[in-house]
Design a protein around this motif. Structure first.
Motif, short mmCIF file in Angstrom:
data_model
loop_
_atom_site.label_atom_id
_atom_site.label_comp_id
_atom_site.label_asym_id
_atom_site.label_seq_id
_atom_site.Cartn_x
_atom_site.Cartn_y
_atom_site.Cartn_z
N LYS A 140 2.08 1.94 -3.51
CA LYS A 140 1.04 2.52 -4.36
C LYS A 140 0.88 4.02 -4.06
N GLN A 141 0.88 4.37 -2.77
CA GLN A 141 0.75 5.77 -2.39
C GLN A 141 1.95 6.59 -2.87
N SER A 142 3.12 5.99 -2.74
CA SER A 142 4.34 6.66 -3.20
C SER A 142 4.29 6.87 -4.72
N GLU A 196 0.83 -1.21 0.00
CA GLU A 196 0.00 0.00 0.00
C GLU A 196 0.87 1.26 0.00
N GLU A 197 1.95 1.25 0.74
CA GLU A 197 2.86 2.40 0.77
C GLU A 197 3.47 2.64 -0.60
N TYR A 253 1.75 9.64 -5.43
CA TYR A 253 2.33 10.92 -5.05
C TYR A 253 3.35 11.38 -6.10
#
Length: 128
Positions: A5-7, A2-3, A10
């Motif tokens: 994907k967020q990165s 999940e991190e 962003y």
């Protein structure tokens, strides 16, 4: 995961913002180039008009001097016989400004070339 994907999201958002900023900067530069091109065209047009006016004034002055030299000495003068030292209403320059007031410039060089050409033509006509 999940991190990651967020990165990625962003980073993608930053990339889109950077692209938008670059597009805006390119648009501004294009506007500046267009403005400079318009200004350059205006300056070129004004230069050409000034050269034409200068040549016309030189020819008028030449014609006046030629008329003075060929006119009989009657002692009677008219307004047309008087030198035009007044200021031209179009640009504020007297007819003598073209070749006497400015020391050196491309416009003066053009004026002098036109004057020399007219003098040479006149000398050729007077010799016949």
């Amino acid at each position: 995961m999940e991190e990651l994907k967020q990165s990625l999201m962003y980073t993608t958002l930053e990339l889109e913002q950077t692209r938008a900023a670059v597009q805006e900067e390119l648009r501004k530069r294009d506007d500046q180039l267009l403005s400079l091109k318009e200004l350059l065209n205006k300056v070129i047009r004004e230069r050409d008009e000034a050269q034409e006016k200068c040549q016309r004034l030189v020819l008028e002055k030449f014609a006046f001097h030629h008329q003075q030299q060929t006119a009989p000495l009657s002692g009677i003068s008219s307004i047309e016989d008087e030198p035009r030292r007044g200021i031209d209403s179009n640009n504020g320059l007297s007819s003598s400004d073209c070749e006497e007031s400015i020391v050196s410039s491309p416009v003066i060089d053009q004026c002098l070339k036109a004057k020399n050409l007219q003098l040479n033509i006149s000398r050729g006509i007077n010799r016949k």
